[in-house]
Design a protein around this motif. Structure first.
Motif, mmCIF file in Angstrom:
data_model
loop_
_atom_site.group_PDB
_atom_site.id
_atom_site.type_symbol
_atom_site.label_atom_id
_atom_site.label_comp_id
_atom_site.label_asym_id
_atom_site.label_seq_id
_atom_site.Cartn_x
_atom_site.Cartn_y
_atom_site.Cartn_z
ATOM 1 N N ALA A 214 0.814 -1.217 0.000
ATOM 2 C CA ALA A 214 0.000 0.000 0.000
ATOM 3 C C ALA A 214 0.843 1.261 0.000
ATOM 4 O O ALA A 214 0.346 2.341 -0.332
ATOM 5 N N PHE A 218 -0.570 4.618 -1.749
ATOM 6 C CA PHE A 218 -0.894 5.802 -0.953
ATOM 7 C C PHE A 218 -0.144 7.024 -1.482
ATOM 8 O O PHE A 218 -0.695 8.124 -1.567
ATOM 9 N N ALA A 219 1.138 6.839 -1.807
ATOM 10 C CA ALA A 219 1.942 7.962 -2.302
ATOM 11 C C ALA A 219 1.331 8.542 -3.575
ATOM 12 O O ALA A 219 1.237 9.771 -3.734
ATOM 13 N N GLN A 220 0.891 7.679 -4.488
ATOM 14 C CA GLN A 220 0.294 8.158 -5.730
ATOM 15 C C GLN A 220 -0.999 8.926 -5.459
ATOM 16 O O GLN A 220 -1.256 9.975 -6.054
ATOM 17 N N GLN A 221 -1.833 8.398 -4.556
ATOM 18 C CA GLN A 221 -3.091 9.069 -4.241
ATOM 19 C C GLN A 221 -2.856 10.414 -3.558
ATOM 20 O O GLN A 221 -3.519 11.407 -3.860
ATOM 21 N N ILE A 222 -1.906 10.458 -2.652
ATOM 22 C CA ILE A 222 -1.627 11.690 -1.918
ATOM 23 C C ILE A 222 -1.050 12.750 -2.840
ATOM 24 O O ILE A 222 -1.445 13.920 -2.800
ATOM 25 N N HIS A 227 -8.157 10.552 -3.769
ATOM 26 C CA HIS A 227 -8.208 9.459 -2.801
ATOM 27 C C HIS A 227 -9.345 8.479 -3.096
ATOM 28 O O HIS A 227 -9.591 7.568 -2.306
ATOM 29 N N GLU A 277 -13.943 7.455 -0.133
ATOM 30 C CA GLU A 277 -12.518 7.447 -0.425
ATOM 31 C C GLU A 277 -11.801 6.327 0.318
ATOM 32 O O GLU A 277 -12.394 5.579 1.096
ATOM 33 N N SER A 280 -5.973 6.768 2.442
ATOM 34 C CA SER A 280 -4.979 7.809 2.188
ATOM 35 C C SER A 280 -5.520 9.210 2.431
ATOM 36 O O SER A 280 -4.758 10.142 2.715
ATOM 37 N N VAL A 283 -4.626 11.838 5.347
ATOM 38 C CA VAL A 283 -3.515 12.781 5.353
ATOM 39 C C VAL A 283 -4.010 14.222 5.286
ATOM 40 O O VAL A 283 -3.340 15.144 5.766
#
Length: 304
Positions: A214, A218-222, A227, A277, A280, A283
């Motif tokens: 994950a 998560f990095a891509q979504q953030i 999200h 969502e 992620s 954040v």
């Protein structure tokens, strides 16, 4: 014997591991510690001991610092002042980005090029392929002494801002402590029912390894701010189920305090209309659009 003498200031477990890696590689290694007895084992292995920090600094063009905290670093370095001029200082003491930038400015004022670093390893890992270290600050120091730094572990230079390495260091360690919090809660939960932690450990390790995938998602979504795309377990469902985590803790007579905060954040995010969502999105509650909350936490940290 290597042409580059190196000084190590601080001989706790980590400082000792760093010095030992240098000695093993054949560097003329001078060590210093407030408690002189901590240098005895290294001296027996070939390190040179200095009676004072000033003597240690004078012995080498490269000074590696690994102390308890930045207050300790300043207590050791500030009395030396201009004696540091021309010395390359590599500070591997854990601290904050602001502390690193302040110390780099102080070092520059005394003619000492500065490199800050974060050690992503525990002492037994130093000098093995498992260790990697993060550096930021003087690119000249990094380039000139890369061969020395690589003895500790894989070296990564993150740019000229001396605060970048401690930023990454604290980010990675934060994730580690979050994982450890969940692990300790898991063991407390099963132990409350008479199950040995060792019986659960293989399954727990397997599960955490699977879920580590994950991280990239998560990095891509953030980074995209999206999200909601590709969500397989939406936040509304997870939040509804989370009451079982805190409820079971109560039923089993254990505290949920290691995991309860994320449940509160999920509930808030759902209440704000983001139940469709993924996780992620939490954040967004940690600072974006909420500078007052972040500043409040910073002030608390400053008082620590």
């Amino acid at each position: 014997m290597s042409e580059t003498p190196v000084t190590v200031l601080g001989l706790g477990d980590m400082g000792t591991a760093l010095a030992r890696a240098l000695v093993k590689a054949g560097h003329r290694t001078t060590v210093w510690n407030r408690t002189a007895a901590k240098a005895e084992a290294l001296a027996a292995e070939g390190a040179l001991t200095a009676g004072t920090a000033g003597e240690a600094v004078a012995a080498s063009p490269l000074v590696v610092v690994c102390l308890l905290d930045y207050d300790s670093v300043r207590q050791v370095l500030e009395p030396l002042g201009d004696a540091l001029s021309g010395k390359a200082v590599v500070n591997l003491t854990n601290g904050t980005p602001r502390q690193a930038r302040d110390l780099a400015a102080w070092a520059a004022g005394h003619g000492a090029p500065y490199l800050d670093g974060g050690i992503m390893a525990v002492p037994p890992m130093i000098g093995t392929p498992a260790a990697f270290l993060l550096y930021s600050g003087s690119p000249v120091v990094f380039a000139d002494h890369r061969a020395v730094l690589d003895l500790f572990g894989e070296s990564h230079h993150l740019g000229e801002d001396p605060g970048r390495a401690p930023l990454y260091d604290l980010a990675l360690l934060s994730a580690m402590y979050g994982m450890f919090s969940g692990v300790l809660h898991a063991y407390a939960l099963v132990r409350s029912d008479g199950v040995a932690a060792a019986d659960v450990a293989p399954l727990l390790g397997r599960w955490l390894t699977a879920m580590s995938g994950a991280v990239d998602g998560f990095a891509q979504q953030i980074d995209s701010g999206d999200h909601a795309t590709g969500v397989v377990s939406n936040l509304a469902m997870q939040s509804a189920a989370f009451v079982n985590f805190t409820g079971s803790a109560g039923d089993q007579g254990i505290s949920p305090e290691l995991i309860a905060p994320i449940g509160d954040l999920m509930a808030r995010r759902v209440a704000d209309g983001h139940g469709h969502e993924g996780l992620s999105g939490l954040v967004e509650l940690l600072g974006a659009g909420r500078p007052g909350a972040v500043q409040g936490w910073c002030r608390l940290g400053d008082r620590a």
